[in-house]
Design a protein around this motif. Sequence first.
Motif, mmCIF file in Angstrom:
data_model
loop_
_atom_site.group_PDB
_atom_site.id
_atom_site.type_symbol
_atom_site.label_atom_id
_atom_site.label_comp_id
_atom_site.label_asym_id
_atom_site.label_seq_id
_atom_site.Cartn_x
_atom_site.Cartn_y
_atom_site.Cartn_z
ATOM 1 N N ALA A 189 0.795 -1.284 0.079
ATOM 2 C CA ALA A 189 -0.169 0.206 0.033
ATOM 3 C C ALA A 189 0.844 1.251 0.013
ATOM 4 O O ALA A 189 1.997 1.194 0.743
ATOM 5 N N GLY A 190 0.620 2.171 -0.877
ATOM 6 C CA GLY A 190 1.257 3.640 -1.081
ATOM 7 C C GLY A 190 2.238 3.312 -2.038
ATOM 8 O O GLY A 190 2.765 4.364 -2.450
ATOM 9 N N GLY A 191 2.488 2.251 -2.751
ATOM 10 C CA GLY A 191 3.484 2.134 -3.738
ATOM 11 C C GLY A 191 2.845 2.390 -5.142
ATOM 12 O O GLY A 191 1.707 2.874 -5.104
ATOM 13 N N SER A 192 3.671 2.183 -6.090
ATOM 14 C CA SER A 192 3.113 2.358 -7.332
ATOM 15 C C SER A 192 3.342 1.340 -8.391
ATOM 16 O O SER A 192 4.370 0.353 -8.137
ATOM 17 N N LEU A 193 2.792 1.147 -9.759
ATOM 18 C CA LEU A 193 2.779 0.205 -10.875
ATOM 19 C C LEU A 193 2.453 0.871 -11.968
ATOM 20 O O LEU A 193 1.602 2.012 -11.990
ATOM 21 N N ARG A 194 2.887 0.649 -12.989
ATOM 22 C CA ARG A 194 2.707 1.094 -14.278
ATOM 23 C C ARG A 194 2.053 0.022 -15.134
ATOM 24 O O ARG A 194 2.887 -1.219 -15.359
ATOM 25 N N LEU A 195 0.884 0.186 -15.653
ATOM 26 C CA LEU A 195 0.382 -0.892 -16.610
ATOM 27 C C LEU A 195 0.815 -0.552 -18.032
ATOM 28 O O LEU A 195 0.517 0.681 -18.291
ATOM 29 N N SER A 227 -12.858 7.050 -8.146
ATOM 30 C CA SER A 227 -11.943 6.123 -7.154
ATOM 31 C C SER A 227 -10.357 6.273 -7.250
ATOM 32 O O SER A 227 -9.813 6.117 -6.245
ATOM 33 N N VAL A 228 -10.188 6.442 -8.598
ATOM 34 C CA VAL A 228 -8.852 6.825 -8.947
ATOM 35 C C VAL A 228 -8.054 7.904 -9.285
ATOM 36 O O VAL A 228 -6.991 8.189 -9.357
ATOM 37 N N LYS A 229 -9.081 8.858 -9.497
ATOM 38 C CA LYS A 229 -8.552 10.357 -9.685
ATOM 39 C C LYS A 229 -7.729 10.936 -8.917
ATOM 40 O O LYS A 229 -7.907 10.992 -7.750
ATOM 41 N N GLY A 230 -6.707 11.488 -9.345
ATOM 42 C CA GLY A 230 -5.771 12.019 -8.513
ATOM 43 C C GLY A 230 -4.562 11.153 -8.067
ATOM 44 O O GLY A 230 -3.501 11.476 -7.587
ATOM 45 N N SER A 236 0.066 5.690 -5.076
ATOM 46 C CA SER A 236 -0.545 5.756 -3.936
ATOM 47 C C SER A 236 -1.681 4.758 -3.918
ATOM 48 O O SER A 236 -2.897 4.664 -3.383
ATOM 49 N N LEU A 237 -1.039 3.386 -4.139
ATOM 50 C CA LEU A 237 -2.003 2.245 -4.388
ATOM 51 C C LEU A 237 -2.687 1.820 -3.044
ATOM 52 O O LEU A 237 -1.907 1.967 -1.836
ATOM 53 N N GLU A 238 -3.775 1.420 -3.021
ATOM 54 C CA GLU A 238 -4.560 1.076 -1.663
ATOM 55 C C GLU A 238 -5.018 -0.486 -1.905
ATOM 56 O O GLU A 238 -5.168 -0.794 -3.090
ATOM 57 N N PRO A 239 -5.143 -1.370 -0.853
ATOM 58 C CA PRO A 239 -5.385 -2.444 -0.953
ATOM 59 C C PRO A 239 -6.833 -2.643 -1.829
ATOM 60 O O PRO A 239 -7.275 -3.750 -2.400
ATOM 61 N N GLU A 240 -7.714 -1.633 -1.637
ATOM 62 C CA GLU A 240 -8.945 -1.593 -2.627
ATOM 63 C C GLU A 240 -8.736 -1.402 -4.180
ATOM 64 O O GLU A 240 -9.634 -1.985 -4.973
ATOM 65 N N ASP A 241 -7.575 -1.574 -4.351
ATOM 66 C CA ASP A 241 -7.011 -1.407 -5.951
ATOM 67 C C ASP A 241 -7.082 -2.746 -6.522
ATOM 68 O O ASP A 241 -6.717 -2.972 -7.588
ATOM 69 N N THR A 292 -4.313 -8.363 -16.149
ATOM 70 C CA THR A 292 -2.967 -8.506 -15.594
ATOM 71 C C THR A 292 -3.362 -8.260 -14.129
ATOM 72 O O THR A 292 -4.122 -7.412 -13.835
ATOM 73 N N GLN A 293 -2.961 -9.189 -13.202
ATOM 74 C CA GLN A 293 -3.202 -9.067 -11.898
ATOM 75 C C GLN A 293 -2.570 -8.027 -11.059
ATOM 76 O O GLN A 293 -1.259 -7.751 -11.038
ATOM 77 N N VAL A 294 -3.237 -6.987 -10.404
ATOM 78 C CA VAL A 294 -2.691 -6.182 -9.623
ATOM 79 C C VAL A 294 -3.073 -6.560 -8.069
ATOM 80 O O VAL A 294 -4.290 -6.599 -7.691
ATOM 81 N N THR A 295 -2.186 -6.695 -7.237
ATOM 82 C CA THR A 295 -2.427 -7.051 -5.875
ATOM 83 C C THR A 295 -1.616 -5.959 -4.925
ATOM 84 O O THR A 295 -0.428 -5.798 -5.078
ATOM 85 N N VAL A 296 -2.336 -5.288 -4.014
ATOM 86 C CA VAL A 296 -1.827 -4.459 -3.052
ATOM 87 C C VAL A 296 -2.100 -4.811 -1.701
ATOM 88 O O VAL A 296 -3.044 -5.273 -1.388
#
Length: 125
Positions: A13-19, A62-65, A84-89, A119-123
């Motif tokens: 949580a709080g990290g970043s990824l680029r798809l 939910s993702v704006k900003g 600023s990824l969250e577990p809800e992402d 593609t799986q994103v896990t936070v």
Amino acid sequence: VQLQASGGGLVQAGGSLRLSCAASGRPSSGFTMAWFRQAPGKEREFVAAFRWSGYTSYFSDSVKGRFTISRDNAKSTLYLQMNSLEPEDTAVYYCAATTRGILSTLRMSSSYGYWGQGTQVTVSS
């Protein structure tokens, strides 16, 4: 149109990824690419979209900003930078495309006729 998605993974949580979503062929003015996501037990939901007509980006509330879109026209690739990824992402993220020049319905998955593999994103919290 064929779409190739990549870039998912596991992040705290709080990290970043680029798809990335690479499309076959060169986008035309009517081309719209989008990202949707689907968490277990939930419906697929709109995340973001980019219209080549006007070069305009759209985001869900939910993702704006936190998420941004960029593109590489030469590679026909759309990027979704997720900060600023969250577990809800946490979800499987899908890229989608249409050549029909949509606007009012770009948040609807039924508007897109072309889909990439997810593609799986896990936070983690």
